[in-house]
Design an enzyme around this catalytic site. Structure first.
Site, PDB file in Angstrom:
ATOM      1  N   SER A   1      -2.403   1.120   1.798  1.00 51.83           N
ATOM      2  CA  SER A   1      -3.609   1.950   1.953  1.00 51.83           C
ATOM      3  C   SER A   1      -3.292   3.181   2.808  1.00 51.83           C
ATOM      4  O   SER A   1      -3.694   4.305   2.477  1.00 51.83           O
ATOM      5  CB  SER A   1      -4.719   1.124   2.600  1.00 51.83           C
ATOM      6  OG  SER A   1      -5.823   1.937   2.874  1.00 51.83           O
TER       7      SER A   1
ATOM      8  N   TRP B   1      -1.188   5.570   0.809  1.00 55.07           N
ATOM      9  CA  TRP B   1      -1.984   6.203  -0.250  1.00 55.07           C
ATOM     10  C   TRP B   1      -2.749   7.400   0.317  1.00 55.07           C
ATOM     11  O   TRP B   1      -2.875   8.435  -0.338  1.00 55.07           O
ATOM     12  CB  TRP B   1      -2.980   5.187  -0.842  1.00 55.07           C
ATOM     13  CG  TRP B   1      -3.850   5.780  -1.898  1.00 55.07           C
ATOM     14  CD1 TRP B   1      -3.555   5.910  -3.222  1.00 55.07           C
ATOM     15  CD2 TRP B   1      -5.146   6.361  -1.728  1.00 55.07           C
ATOM     16  NE1 TRP B   1      -4.583   6.529  -3.888  1.00 55.07           N
ATOM     17  CE2 TRP B   1      -5.579   6.814  -2.996  1.00 55.07           C
ATOM     18  CE3 TRP B   1      -5.997   6.549  -0.642  1.00 55.07           C
ATOM     19  CZ2 TRP B   1      -6.813   7.441  -3.206  1.00 55.07           C
ATOM     20  CZ3 TRP B   1      -7.217   7.172  -0.844  1.00 55.07           C
ATOM     21  CH2 TRP B   1      -7.613   7.608  -2.104  1.00 55.07           C
ATOM     22  N   HIS B   2      -3.228   7.254   1.561  1.00 58.41           N
ATOM     23  CA  HIS B   2      -4.025   8.340   2.134  1.00 58.41           C
ATOM     24  C   HIS B   2      -3.191   9.574   2.440  1.00 58.41           C
ATOM     25  O   HIS B   2      -3.693  10.688   2.367  1.00 58.41           O
ATOM     26  CB  HIS B   2      -4.732   7.866   3.412  1.00 58.41           C
ATOM     27  CG  HIS B   2      -5.980   7.104   3.133  1.00 58.41           C
ATOM     28  ND1 HIS B   2      -5.988   5.745   2.959  1.00 58.41           N
ATOM     29  CD2 HIS B   2      -7.254   7.506   2.969  1.00 58.41           C
ATOM     30  CE1 HIS B   2      -7.225   5.339   2.709  1.00 58.41           C
ATOM     31  NE2 HIS B   2      -8.021   6.391   2.710  1.00 58.41           N
ATOM     32  N   GLY B   3      -1.950   9.398   2.798  1.00 54.73           N
ATOM     33  CA  GLY B   3      -1.166  10.584   3.108  1.00 54.73           C
ATOM     34  C   GLY B   3       0.292  10.260   3.325  1.00 54.73           C
ATOM     35  O   GLY B   3       0.638   9.139   3.723  1.00 54.73           O
TER      36      GLY B   3
ATOM     37  N   PHE C   1      -6.267  13.895  -0.374  1.00 62.41           N
ATOM     38  CA  PHE C   1      -5.565  12.658  -0.717  1.00 62.41           C
ATOM     39  C   PHE C   1      -5.431  12.519  -2.225  1.00 62.41           C
ATOM     40  O   PHE C   1      -5.017  11.572  -2.744  1.00 62.41           O
ATOM     41  CB  PHE C   1      -6.277  11.445  -0.110  1.00 62.41           C
ATOM     42  CG  PHE C   1      -6.550  11.625   1.362  1.00 62.41           C
ATOM     43  CD1 PHE C   1      -5.590  12.198   2.188  1.00 62.41           C
ATOM     44  CD2 PHE C   1      -7.757  11.271   1.922  1.00 62.41           C
ATOM     45  CE1 PHE C   1      -5.841  12.387   3.539  1.00 62.41           C
ATOM     46  CE2 PHE C   1      -8.018  11.452   3.270  1.00 62.41           C
ATOM     47  CZ  PHE C   1      -7.055  12.018   4.080  1.00 62.41           C
TER      48      PHE C   1
END
Lengths: 489, 354
Positions: free
Chosen positions: A321, A324-326, A489
């Protein structure tokens, strides 16, 4: 094109919706074509060069899904699934993680590496995940088949394309096929109200908070030592900025879809009211959690395995997670922190169950909400800071470890404190948008928590909603429009 | 589920009501004095009073602080005998506003010398809402509500929408709260540190005084700042041209003579390049098309760094007098015919009868 921009509100939306209205309901294919073209225009308005990438991604995934279906029972079907996932992840990895990987390798080997000139295509994380989910589902249920037009509209439908909610094919494509894909006054009313409430969250709550967050984190990033109370203020400001920004965006997306007669899944459910980090993740970016649970956590074994493996799965889930965000170590730390929080929360829950503790006194619940909020605040520091050093500096200030810090001048704290208290009151005491519109079924899922406050479609509420729009108009004059955080994102 | 049309109709009505309410608050907050606007108000008041007290044809010097600090009305009057008022204020004051003030005080037979800073030629017609104009905006909101009400509709709308909520709140508190009007200026002690923008430094001719070597602050790096307009040229359609053109046409219709010259500017090597000649040439063309004589050359106004103290436009007391004396010969042919000056020149407060 931003949902909050005047180009979207006064040109794109009225034209798209108006023509959708004008096309007779019986010409459903034409309506879908119109939605497809207008959504591609919406996407290309940002950078037309990336429209071919989006179209390639759709065509590739549709073809891969067709192959998986046709080669049922053969190894080729499984190979195709793997090839499809790898191709999607390769594209995502190339655009999003190449520079991160190069920098990390360079740092590890002690050499300086030049950044490649790669611009992250808007929404690539969202449309990649949407389509990976589709491929996996096709492999699991081989009777699944959609027309290319339906599939394409599902992927590019502009309300969810840029920043979610991450929708699933089985909840969206059947709605295209229904005869009820027609606009009516009730849908417009509910959708418009939801859109406006989301817009007000973004413009009237998130954007003013951004000023305080940017000042504090900007100072920390430039090497300034912060006073403790200002570090807390800046971190709280960011917590409210990201919440009202992203939940506002989700409300706008859900409202826009409803104007076209469609329902989207819920994406937020008052996460700052959560009494534990487990509940927080059931209420924050719900569709991402759902996606990662279905396609990462459960395939890893979920909780149907040994305790240590279960906790390990949680850590992996949160690290994915975070990444995935950055593409950055700050996001990895953010994910790891939440993983640790979740592990602790799970162990605490097990302990409570084992000992039979019934902790439902109001003081315990209140303390749980505050503790969860503070834990989330500390994690947001890593999410917002552009380096681990800056994050460390803010955390040190929050803990009062920087004794020689100087205050940011111009009554920064004095002016920010009442705004933060107001935003805290809104986040903790006010019903959320879905609860306000509960009696009108705003989302696919029913809204569980009842609220005394309901938005009735009467003249008084119309005047209030219309009056608040003046604040949005005024913002066009005063501030440069700030994009939604999740566009990154 | 049924939603009545009245809900949809109420949405735009709510917007209109909110807008109307906001405009009412904006109107109510106008005209409440603020501390920041005091210098401008007092300075303009001194200059207007002086100009209105002169009944004979006079010379009005117009510009921002390069005129205020850099041209001596007293010296011009002493050398020429023509009553002279320095109407230089601050480059943040818009050209439109400066010229609007001149329209109120200029009479047939007067001469107006425009020595506008380079940037003023590129500024928006009436109001430029960026932060550099905050002094001017605060001034007109606090001290000249009539001007705000006379603005073109689009400028008025822009101003109303761009005025920060805090500014409106401050104005409303001043109007309805306890007496929060700015206190009158207190005279500075003689040995107090020199502060440029204090109205007690304005002489009866409107000149800024007191920037002597003993009192002015240490040299500021800002004095060597470069004027982009001079170094790189004017845009294709400078935003300030229309309002200046309108003024020149108005002046001609009122038998008021308009002259132009270049602003005193601190020298930079960039100004010696050929491209830096474009702006002065362009201005000469612009003025000559309207029949407005341009006095001297730009090179005469670009002066050595040691003549300036805190900004690129603020001449020192020592630099001002020679600069003024060099300008006088250019001025004389355009001033009304003068009686012979007494020995030592005309004295201050002693304008010759005409």
């Amino acid at each position: 094109m931003l949902f909050s921009s005047w180009q979207f509100i006064f040109l794109f939306l009225p034209i798209t919706l108006g023509l959708f209205f004008v096309i007779p309901a019986k010409w459903r294919a034409l309506r879908k074509w119109w939605l497809l073209l207008s959504s591609l225009f919406f996407y290309g308005y940002w950078k037309i060069e990336y429209v071919p990438l989006l179209l390639f991604s759709i065509a590739f995934n549709y073809a891969a899904a067709e192959c998986i279906t046709r080669w049922r029972g053969l190894t080729a079907s499984r190979l195709m699934l793997i090839a499809g996932i790898v191709t999607n992840l390769f594209l995502l990895g190339y655009y999003k993680y190449t520079n991160f990987i190069l920098e990390t390798l360079g740092r590890a080997s002690g050499r300086t590496t030049d950044r490649l000139d790669i611009i992250l295509p808007l929404a690539i994380s969202f449309f990649t995940f949407t389509q990976i989910g589709y491929l996996v589902d096709v492999h699991r249920d081989r009777k699944l088949h959609y027309r290319l037009l339906d599939y394409s509209v599902f992927v590019v439908f502009f309300p969810h394309l840029i920043a979610g909610p991450i929708v699933r094919h089985w909840e969206i494509i059947p709605q295209f096929a229904e005869k009820t894909l027609r606009v009516n006054r009730a849908d417009i009313g509910v959708g418009l109200s939801m859109f406006l409430l989301g817009l007000y969250k973004k413009v009237l709550l998130a954007d003013p908070a951004a000023h305080y967050a940017d000042t504090v984190f900007g100072a920390a990033e430039s090497g300034a030592l912060l006073v403790s109370r200002e570090a807390w203020l800046g971190t709280m400001a960011y917590a409210f900025q990201i919440y009202f920004d992203f939940s506002g965006y989700s409300d706008m997306a859900i409202g826009l879809a409803r104007m076209f007669g469609m329902r989207f899944p819920r994406n937020f459910n008052s996460p700052y009211k959560a009494g534990s980090i487990i509940v927080f993740w059931r209420s924050w970016h719900i569709t991402l959690t759902r996606f990662l649970t279905d396609y990462v956590y459960i395939p890893l074994g979920g909780n149907r395995c040994s305790k240590s493996r279960h906790l390990c799965n949680i850590m992996i889930l949160m690290l994915v997670s975070g990444l995935w965000h950055g593409a950055g170590w700050t996001f990895v730390v953010w994910g790891a922190l939440h993983g640790i929080y979740l592990v602790i929360a799970n162990l605490w829950r097990d302990l409570r169950t084992a000992r039979g503790w019934r902790l439902d006194h109001w003081s315990y619940r209140g303390a749980s909400v505050v503790l969860t909020f503070v834990a989330v605040l500390f994690a947001w520091v890593f999410f917002r800071a552009n380096s681990l050093a800056a994050a460390g500096s803010v955390i040190a200030s929050m803990l009062g470890a920087q004794s020689e810090a100087l205050p940011i001048p111009d009554g920064f704290y004095r002016s920010g404190r009442p705004i933060m208290l107001l935003l805290l009151l809104v986040a903790w005491a006010m019903p959320n948008t879905q609860q306000l519109l509960r009696s009108h079924d705003p989302t696919i899922e029913p809204v569980e928590r009842m609220s005394r406050w309901q938005l009735h479609f009467n003249v008084r509420n119309g005047l209030i909603l219309g009056g608040l729009f003046f604040g949005v108009l005024a913002s066009y004059f005063v501030a440069k429009q700030s994009p939604f955080i999740y566009f990154n994102f | 589920m049924h939603i009545r049309w009245s809900f949809f109709l109420a949405l735009p009505v709510g917007l209109v009501l909110a807008f109307g309410g906001y405009l009412a608050l904006f109107e109510l907050h106008l005209g409440v004095p603020t501390k920041q606007s005091r210098w401008c108000a007092e300075t303009i008041h001194i200059k207007r009073s002086k100009a209105e007290s002169v009944t004979a044809p006079k010379l009005l010097l117009v510009g921002g602080s390069s005129v205020l600090f850099g041209i001596s009305a007293e010296e011009i009057q002493r050398q020429t005998g023509c009553p002279t008022v320095n109407f230089g204020t601050h480059a943040a004051i818009s050209v439109a506003y400066m010229l609007d003030q001149i329209r109120k005080i200029a009479r047939p037979g007067d001469v107006v010398l425009l020595a506008l800073e380079w940037e003023l030629y590129t500024a928006d017609k009436h109001i430029n809402m960026d932060s550099s104009d905050s002094i001017f905006i605060d001034y007109i909101l606090a001290r000249d509500p009539e001007y705000v009400k006379r603005l073109p509709w689009s400028d008025y709308f822009n101003l109303a929408m761009l005025t920060p909520g805090e500014r409106i709140w401050m104005g409303l508190k001043g109007r309805f709260g306890r007496n929060r009007a700015a206190a009158p200026s207190r005279p500075q002690p003689v040995n107090a540190p020199y502060k440029a923008y204090r109205s007690q430094h304005i002489s009866e001719f409107g000149d800024q005084t007191g920037a002597t070597e003993a009192r002015r602050p240490a040299v500021a790096p800002a004095r060597a700042r470069m004027s982009e307009v001079l170094a790189s040229g004017l845009p294709e359609s400078p935003a300030g041209f229309p309002v200046i053109r309108e003024f020149c046409e108005w002046a001609r219709s009122k038998h008021i003579r308009v002259l132009a010259t270049f602003p005193n500017t601190c020298h930079r090597p960039e100004y010696d390049r050929p491209e830096a000649q474009k702006t002065p040439l362009r201005l000469k063309k612009f003025y000559s098309k309207m029949g407005v004589p341009v006095l001297g050359e730009a090179a005469e106004a670009i002066l050595p760094e040691q003549d300036f103290f805190d900004t690129m436009y603020h001449l020192t007391e020592e630099g001002r007098l020679p600069r003024t004396s060099r300008m006088v010969p250019h001025l004389i042919p355009y001033l009304p015919s003068l009686p012979a000056a007494p020995e030592g020149g005309w004295r201050a407060g002693d304008p010759p009868a005409r």
